[in-house]
Each structure stands twice: as C-alpha cells, then as structure tokens.
Design a protein around this motif. Structure first.
Motif, mmCIF file in Angstrom:
data_model
loop_
_atom_site.group_PDB
_atom_site.id
_atom_site.type_symbol
_atom_site.label_atom_id
_atom_site.label_comp_id
_atom_site.label_asym_id
_atom_site.label_seq_id
_atom_site.Cartn_x
_atom_site.Cartn_y
_atom_site.Cartn_z
ATOM 1 N N GLU A 120 0.830 -1.221 0.000
ATOM 2 C CA GLU A 120 0.000 0.000 0.000
ATOM 3 C C GLU A 120 0.861 1.267 0.000
ATOM 4 O O GLU A 120 0.546 2.255 -0.679
ATOM 5 C CB GLU A 120 -0.938 0.022 1.209
ATOM 6 N N ALA A 121 1.978 1.198 0.722
ATOM 7 C CA ALA A 121 2.850 2.378 0.810
ATOM 8 C C ALA A 121 3.461 2.739 -0.547
ATOM 9 O O ALA A 121 3.811 3.894 -0.783
ATOM 10 C CB ALA A 121 3.947 2.127 1.837
ATOM 11 N N GLY A 142 -6.826 -6.647 6.414
ATOM 12 C CA GLY A 142 -7.028 -5.255 5.989
ATOM 13 C C GLY A 142 -6.838 -4.253 7.123
ATOM 14 O O GLY A 142 -6.687 -3.056 6.878
ATOM 15 N N ASN A 143 -6.802 -4.748 8.369
ATOM 16 C CA ASN A 143 -6.724 -3.843 9.519
ATOM 17 C C ASN A 143 -5.568 -2.857 9.463
ATOM 18 O O ASN A 143 -5.700 -1.721 9.884
ATOM 19 C CB ASN A 143 -6.606 -4.651 10.819
ATOM 20 N N GLY A 144 -4.447 -3.337 8.941
ATOM 21 C CA GLY A 144 -3.253 -2.483 8.917
ATOM 22 C C GLY A 144 -3.228 -1.534 7.730
ATOM 23 O O GLY A 144 -2.275 -0.774 7.568
ATOM 24 N N LEU A 145 -4.256 -1.574 6.883
ATOM 25 C CA LEU A 145 -4.230 -0.747 5.670
ATOM 26 C C LEU A 145 -5.022 0.539 5.866
ATOM 27 O O LEU A 145 -6.000 0.574 6.611
ATOM 28 C CB LEU A 145 -4.805 -1.527 4.479
ATOM 29 N N LYS A 146 -4.612 1.565 5.140
ATOM 30 C CA LYS A 146 -5.322 2.855 5.247
ATOM 31 C C LYS A 146 -6.541 2.861 4.336
ATOM 32 O O LYS A 146 -7.598 3.346 4.681
ATOM 33 C CB LYS A 146 -4.381 3.984 4.822
ATOM 34 N N ASN A 147 -6.375 2.297 3.121
ATOM 35 C CA ASN A 147 -7.445 2.364 2.124
ATOM 36 C C ASN A 147 -8.111 0.995 1.965
ATOM 37 O O ASN A 147 -7.820 0.254 1.028
ATOM 38 C CB ASN A 147 -6.850 2.846 0.792
ATOM 39 N N ARG A 148 -9.006 0.685 2.912
ATOM 40 C CA ARG A 148 -9.601 -0.658 2.904
ATOM 41 C C ARG A 148 -10.717 -0.801 1.877
ATOM 42 O O ARG A 148 -11.153 -1.898 1.582
ATOM 43 C CB ARG A 148 -10.104 -1.005 4.303
ATOM 44 N N ILE A 166 -12.530 -18.173 -9.076
ATOM 45 C CA ILE A 166 -11.754 -17.341 -8.147
ATOM 46 C C ILE A 166 -12.726 -16.897 -7.063
ATOM 47 O O ILE A 166 -13.749 -16.274 -7.358
ATOM 48 C CB ILE A 166 -11.151 -16.097 -8.850
ATOM 49 N N GLU A 167 -12.432 -17.290 -5.824
ATOM 50 C CA GLU A 167 -13.280 -16.805 -4.724
ATOM 51 C C GLU A 167 -12.965 -15.328 -4.518
ATOM 52 O O GLU A 167 -11.790 -14.961 -4.339
ATOM 53 C CB GLU A 167 -12.981 -17.576 -3.430
ATOM 54 N N LEU A 168 -13.996 -14.523 -4.549
ATOM 55 C CA LEU A 168 -13.847 -13.078 -4.361
ATOM 56 C C LEU A 168 -14.380 -12.784 -2.972
ATOM 57 O O LEU A 168 -15.584 -12.880 -2.734
ATOM 58 C CB LEU A 168 -14.690 -12.389 -5.438
ATOM 59 N N ILE A 169 -13.451 -12.443 -2.064
ATOM 60 C CA ILE A 169 -13.862 -12.266 -0.668
ATOM 61 C C ILE A 169 -13.815 -10.780 -0.331
ATOM 62 O O ILE A 169 -12.770 -10.141 -0.476
ATOM 63 C CB ILE A 169 -12.928 -13.054 0.285
ATOM 64 N N ILE A 170 -14.942 -10.302 0.117
ATOM 65 C CA ILE A 170 -15.008 -8.863 0.376
ATOM 66 C C ILE A 170 -15.237 -8.627 1.867
ATOM 67 O O ILE A 170 -15.839 -9.451 2.548
ATOM 68 C CB ILE A 170 -16.139 -8.216 -0.446
ATOM 69 N N SER A 171 -14.720 -7.507 2.337
ATOM 70 C CA SER A 171 -15.014 -7.154 3.731
ATOM 71 C C SER A 171 -16.123 -6.105 3.700
ATOM 72 O O SER A 171 -16.522 -5.658 2.623
ATOM 73 C CB SER A 171 -13.764 -6.589 4.416
ATOM 74 N N LYS A 172 -16.578 -5.703 4.863
ATOM 75 C CA LYS A 172 -17.653 -4.702 4.920
ATOM 76 C C LYS A 172 -17.204 -3.395 4.299
ATOM 77 O O LYS A 172 -18.010 -2.577 3.878
ATOM 78 C CB LYS A 172 -18.056 -4.464 6.381
ATOM 79 N N GLU A 173 -15.883 -3.197 4.276
ATOM 80 C CA GLU A 173 -15.377 -1.903 3.800
ATOM 81 C C GLU A 173 -15.033 -1.882 2.315
ATOM 82 O O GLU A 173 -14.787 -0.821 1.761
ATOM 83 C CB GLU A 173 -14.147 -1.515 4.619
ATOM 84 N N THR A 174 -15.013 -3.043 1.669
ATOM 85 C CA THR A 174 -14.655 -3.065 0.238
ATOM 86 C C THR A 174 -15.714 -2.290 -0.558
ATOM 87 O O THR A 174 -16.917 -2.493 -0.357
ATOM 88 C CB THR A 174 -14.612 -4.524 -0.286
#
Ligand SMILES: NC(=O)c1ccc[n+]([C@@H]2O[C@H](COP(=O)([O-])OP(=O)(O)OC[C@H]3O[C@@H](n4cnc5c(N)ncnc54)[C@H](O)[C@@H]3O)[C@@H](O)[C@H]2O)c1
Length: 299
Positions: A120-121, A142-148, A166-174
């Motif tokens: 990300e940096a 994703g916790n350590g990322l700024k742009n989740r 391809i399993e596409l796994i999303i978090s609540k923030e995607t």
C-alpha cells in the motif's frame, strides 16, 4: 490515453493507467497468477524477496509455459511476448504503475500483513490490493491498511492456468467500485468470480481441508494404504486426484497453515491438523515441491 484505447469495463481512475498488475511472492501460486495475466496481455511486475526466489519462480514459469507449448495452447512467439512483458523485482517502488497488486506470499498473518502494508505504501492510491490468502480473514489482513475500500481477497485455485473459479472475498469496507473493477479484470482472464463472505476458510478450504485431514487420519489409523484412499476418491467420488495426492500438490505446509488458521478462528476441533500432517511438515516433507510428501516425486 486515446479515445479508442479506453477500457469501458474499468473505473475512470484505473482507465488512465497501463494494463499492468503486480504479483508479490514468486511461489507456486504467484507464478500461476503471473502466467494467466501474461497470457491475456498484461504487463506483470513479479516481486520476490530475493534474487534466488525470483530465479526459482522463473524456472517454474518456464516449465509451465513449456508444457502449454507442448499441448499446443501456446506458441513460441506468444511465449516470447509474455516473457518480454514480465519484470522481475525486489523493489516495491516498481509496483507504482499497477492497477492491481496481488499478494501471494506464504500463509502467515505477520508476513502477509507486512507485505500488504509495504504494497500500500508504494502503490498508486487508485490501485486495488488483493490477497490470495486461503484462510486468513480479509478484515483482519485489511486492519493495517489505510485504504480498505480497495482491498479484497482473490483466492485463485491451483493450478491457476487450469482452474476456473476465483473466490472473491469482500469485507464490509470493500467498495462496490473495487468489486466491479476486479470482476471485470477476472472476466478478461476468462475465469469465474464467485462472491463469498469473509468466513474462516471461505468456502473452498472449509470444505476441502477437513476432507484432506480425514484422509490423512484414515492413513494414520491404518484404515487403508495411501493408494487405496486416493483410489476411493478418484473412482468413487469422481475426483481427478485423491486427497493425499491433492495435499502433496497443494503443499503439506500450506495445508497445515490453512488448518491452523481456520482452527484459530473457529476453535472447531475438526480443523486441528492431524499428527501425521504436522510430523511430515516438521520433517520437511512438503509434497511435490520438496520431492516427498505422501508420495515420492522425481526432482
Ligand atoms: N498451494 C495452493 O494450492 C494454494 C491455493 C490457493 C491459495 N494459496 C495461497 O497462496 C499463498 C502462497 O501459497 P503457495 O502455495 O504459492 O506457497 P509457496 O510456498 O509456493 O510460495 C510462497 C512464496 O512466498 C514468498 N515469500 C515469503 N515471504 C515473502 C515476503 N516477505 N516477500 C515476498 N515474497 C515472500 C516465498 O519466497 C515463496 O516464493 C498462500 O497464502 C496460500 O495459502 C495456495
């Protein structure tokens, strides 16, 4: 970019960038992912932590492309073009021009978190960052990322050039935009995205790993020999490979890491790796990649 070169399937931010992606981790999966993107015309930056790991990855890539040439699914000219579109690097600055960065390093939370933060940096802030984790919850990585919003899981199947889903796994923030961009990129690969929620082991491994582990326990108990167990699955369940052959193919270390990770998340005893699996990993018998697992392989 000229009007006729626009790619209407991508969001405006990504459309201004070249068809370039980065893969971090030149192992079994990283090389398969690199191959499929090169095959459909992307430039690929492959990032490894050392020259040695990149050389090993290149050897694997050339072997896999050689097999495709033999089968007639690739010709020499296409193969040359693919290799010219590949850039090997140990420097994260080289990922800055990529629209998508796929992390495919070892199944270890600390290693992955470190790699993702580093990615990300150095990435363009419009780039999508994906992890090929088999089992670690996406929201934790994703916790350590700024742009989740632009972070998700893309779980490719092994061998990548052959397997469709391809399993596409999303978090609540995607974000919806990131999901749509990735689905469109997957479409260009000729693969099938399957949306799954962020549950431990997602879908594939919460089903597959207890199956493989039970086969190992059956072997440990002396219920049948390895050939017998694999034959039952091949002829009886119509699986192309038996569970012990498949475990060798995936990598016994990878199977154990996945089980440890799902067990840690769920506390469910059915995900505790069997003693035999743990012992083989400790002995360095990792399956095909080390030359020995349940079976012995020619180097
Ligand atoms: N093997 C499978 O069948 C399979 C299937 C789907 C997903 N996965 C997942 O893909 C990921 C990679 O698995 P694999 O089978 O390719 O493992 P592998 O052991 O073949 O490769 C791991 C690679 O990561 C590299 N690596 C480790 N730390 C690194 C770092 N800090 N920076 C850069 N590179 C680093 C290693 O050098 C190696 O090249 C894991 O998360 C695994 O769970 C594996």
């Amino acid at each position: 970019m000229a009007e006729e070169e626009q790619r209407p399937w991508l969001s405006a931010e990504l459309n201004n960038m070249a068809d370039e992606i980065s893969v971090i981790g030149p192992g079994h999966m990283g090389i398969g992912i690199t191959q499929v993107f090169l095959q459909v015309g992307y430039n690929v930056v492959l990032v490894g932590r050392s020259r040695e790991s990149l050389d090993k990855g290149m050897e694997r890539l050339k072997t896999s492309m050689g097999k495709a040439i033999k089968k007639g699914s690739l010709n020499e000219k296409e193969a040359e073009k693919m290799l010219n579109a590949l850039h090997l690097s140990s420097d994260y600055h080289d990922i800055a021009g990529s629209i998508l960065i796929i992390e495919a390093v070892s199944e270890n939370f600390d290693i992955k978190t470190d790699v993702l933060k580093n990615a990300e940096a150095h990435a363009n802030n419009t780039a999508i960052i994906a992890t090929n984790t088999s089992s670690i919850p996406i929201h934790k990585l994703g916790n350590g990322l700024k742009n989740r919003e632009r972070f998700l899981g893309m779980h490719f199947f092994n061998p990548v050039p052959v397997m469709k889903p391809i399993e596409l796994i999303i978090s609540k923030e995607t974000s919806e935009q990131a999901i749509s961009d990735v689905k469109n990129i997957i479409d260009k690969l000729g693969k099938t995205p399957v949306m799954v929620n962020d549950y431990p082991g997602f879908i594939a491994n919460r089903i597959l790993m207890p199956f493989i582990n039970e086969a190992i326990i059956a072997l440990e108990n002396g219920a049948a020999d390895k050939e017998g167990i694999d034959t039952i699955a091949k002829l009886g369940f119509n699986h192309p490979m038996g569970p012990l052959e498949l475990a060798d193919f995936i990598g016994l270390d990878v199977c154990k890491d996945i089980m440890d990770s799902i067990y840690m998340e769920t506390g469910n005893a059915k995900f505790i790796p069997s003693e035999l699996l743990s012992r083989l990993v400790k002995e360095g018998k990792l399956g095909r990649k080390s030359g020995e697992g349940f079976y012995i392989y020619k180097k």
